[in-house]
Design an enzyme around this catalytic site. Structure first.
Site, mmCIF file in Angstrom:
data_model
loop_
_atom_site.group_PDB
_atom_site.id
_atom_site.type_symbol
_atom_site.label_atom_id
_atom_site.label_comp_id
_atom_site.label_asym_id
_atom_site.label_seq_id
_atom_site.Cartn_x
_atom_site.Cartn_y
_atom_site.Cartn_z
ATOM 1 N N HIS A 1 17.108 5.516 79.481
ATOM 2 C CA HIS A 1 16.737 5.959 80.837
ATOM 3 C C HIS A 1 15.327 6.526 80.814
ATOM 4 O O HIS A 1 15.113 7.715 80.578
ATOM 5 C CB HIS A 1 17.737 6.980 81.386
ATOM 6 C CG HIS A 1 17.567 7.214 82.864
ATOM 7 N ND1 HIS A 1 18.524 6.929 83.796
ATOM 8 C CD2 HIS A 1 16.506 7.667 83.580
ATOM 9 C CE1 HIS A 1 18.072 7.205 85.013
ATOM 10 N NE2 HIS A 1 16.839 7.675 84.908
ATOM 11 N N GLY B 1 15.093 6.437 93.573
ATOM 12 C CA GLY B 1 14.420 7.004 94.742
ATOM 13 C C GLY B 1 15.252 8.050 95.450
ATOM 14 O O GLY B 1 16.101 8.708 94.834
ATOM 15 N N HIS C 1 20.980 5.052 90.023
ATOM 16 C CA HIS C 1 20.782 6.501 90.071
ATOM 17 C C HIS C 1 21.727 7.075 91.132
ATOM 18 O O HIS C 1 21.623 6.714 92.305
ATOM 19 C CB HIS C 1 19.361 6.841 90.511
ATOM 20 C CG HIS C 1 18.327 6.705 89.454
ATOM 21 N ND1 HIS C 1 17.906 5.494 88.981
ATOM 22 C CD2 HIS C 1 17.603 7.648 88.790
ATOM 23 C CE1 HIS C 1 16.973 5.696 88.065
ATOM 24 N NE2 HIS C 1 16.763 6.990 87.924
ATOM 25 N N GLU D 1 22.769 12.725 91.438
ATOM 26 C CA GLU D 1 21.631 13.553 91.013
ATOM 27 C C GLU D 1 21.224 14.439 92.190
ATOM 28 O O GLU D 1 21.240 15.656 92.103
ATOM 29 C CB GLU D 1 20.460 12.639 90.581
ATOM 30 C CG GLU D 1 19.212 13.366 90.122
ATOM 31 C CD GLU D 1 18.021 12.415 89.909
ATOM 32 O OE1 GLU D 1 18.008 11.313 90.491
ATOM 33 O OE2 GLU D 1 17.091 12.808 89.181
ATOM 34 N N ASP E 1 14.013 10.273 81.061
ATOM 35 C CA ASP E 1 13.678 10.022 82.466
ATOM 36 C C ASP E 1 12.171 9.801 82.674
ATOM 37 O O ASP E 1 11.721 8.669 82.614
ATOM 38 C CB ASP E 1 14.201 11.166 83.346
ATOM 39 C CG ASP E 1 14.599 10.693 84.740
ATOM 40 O OD1 ASP E 1 14.592 9.483 84.993
ATOM 41 O OD2 ASP E 1 14.929 11.538 85.584
ATOM 42 N N ASP E 2 11.439 10.872 82.937
ATOM 43 C CA ASP E 2 9.991 10.761 83.185
ATOM 44 C C ASP E 2 9.261 11.669 82.196
ATOM 45 O O ASP E 2 8.763 12.738 82.581
ATOM 46 C CB ASP E 2 9.683 11.178 84.624
ATOM 47 C CG ASP E 2 10.401 10.291 85.629
ATOM 48 O OD1 ASP E 2 10.061 9.100 85.706
ATOM 49 O OD2 ASP E 2 11.310 10.791 86.316
HETATM 50 ZN ZN LIG Z 1 15.598 8.155 86.541
#
Ligand SMILES: [Zn+2]
Length: 341
Positions: A15, A173, A200, A203, A281-282
């Protein structure tokens, strides 16, 4: 600093967003070359605009930072370069298999076609794989806020690149603003064409969103899914269908999906028998790494080192590679991990 033990541990990364994994120094130097208006004159002063500061109120604030970074990724050469660098960064922390993901439609602001975007990304992954020895594949992300017909078209395009390294289709998104069901047709098509599905959910919205991802979109993995913990019947469904949650603990704090690491349900989910895989993730936006996230499991959530190793093997089971490639990867990981006993 993340201890060497976790850096050296062979890992699987399932991810990880292209848009959130671009090196800040690459963003800074390309933005300057392209004459993009920046809010700061030095890399150091720029960081608060492209990395988490703790001031973000919600997922949308977090996504605004990602949006800024994509100002540079509007040409094929930049896309291929940043992707190759992401694979290089994965190699540096001994990731053996990387399933990178991204939304082609966020890179078309200067006129690229989605096909050109995908080709540039897949080229970057291929070059990275050859140079750095990290097996690398791609998941195409549809955005919840995009029109359903655009996502249907995106699913068609994604499926055309299956042979070149696209393995999955994802929905990302603004979860609270746009229900998954809007995009049912796109996901049906992606599945029919043989792409694996992850969504996703759970969350920025509750269990009903996770249920919809599974029932309406046919999700085989769920991005985050942590709010599933609020509904025992959903937990039962996830276990029965053998769906893995891609849990990204620090990111969940940064996007305000949970108020703190202490409140994060990862250990509870694990103890209930929910299949989990760990993601970062990021990582550049959050200024973290997968190695650091695994260390966090042992330091903050009471996982044993052995359990963290086993989660890497589990990740092979839930990755989107074809079965025979999974077997090879599993054998390689088992052999490497045995050195850590
Ligand atoms: Zn993500």
């Amino acid at each position: 600093m993340v201890s060497q033990l976790f850096v050296k541990l062979p890992k699987i990364s399932l991810h990880n967003h292209l848009e959130g994994a671009i090196r800040p120094e690459t963003f800074f130097s390309i933005a300057r070359q392209k004459g993009i208006n920046l809010p700061a004159d030095t890399l150091e002063d720029l960081l608060p605009y492209i990395q988490v500061t703790g001031e973000e109120q919600n997922l949308v604030d977090f996504l605004a930072k990602i949006d800024r970074v994509t100002d540079i990724t509007q040409t094929e050469d930049v896309l291929a370069r940043v992707v190759e660098e992401i694979v290089e960064d994965a190699a540096k922390q001994n990731i053996r298999y990387l399933e990178l993901r991204g939304g082609p439609l966020v890179h078309v602001r200067e006129g690229l076609r989605p096909e050109q975007v995908l080709e540039a990304i897949l080229w970057g992954l291929k070059v990275g794989e050859q140079k750095y020895g990290v097996k690398a594949r791609f998941i195409v992300c549809a955005l919840r806020s995009d029109a359903p017909e655009d996502n249907l078209n995106l699913a068609k395009i994604a499926a055309e690149y299956k042979k070149q390294g696209v393995v999955g289709f994802d929905l990302a998104g603004d979860e609270a603003g746009y229900p998954a069901k809007l995009h049912q047709q796109a996901f049906r098509l992606a599945k029919e064409k043989g792409l694996k599905i992850t969504v996703h959910a759970g969350e920025a919205a509750g269990p009903e969103s996770v249920r919809s991802a599974i029932m309406d979109l046919g999700a085989e993995r769920i991005g985050h899914g942590i709010r599933s913990i609020e509904d025992p019947s959903l937990i039962k469904l996830i276990i029965e269908r053998d769906i893995a949650l891609e849990v990204c603990p620090t990111s969940n704090v940064h996007t305000r999906a949970v108020s703190s690491l202490e409140k994060h349900p990862i250990k509870k989910l694990y103890e209930l028998g929910v299949p989990i895989v760990i993601g970062d993730d990021d990582p550049q936006i959050s200024n973290i790494s997968l190695s650091g996230e695994l260390k966090l499991l042992t330091e903050r959530f009471g996982f044993s080192f052995r359990q963290v190793c086993d989660l890497q093997l589990q990740a092979v089971k839930y990755c989107f590679l074809p079965e025979e490639e999974k077997e090879d990867l599993l054998a390689k990981m088992e052999k490497e991990l045995s050195a850590f006993d």
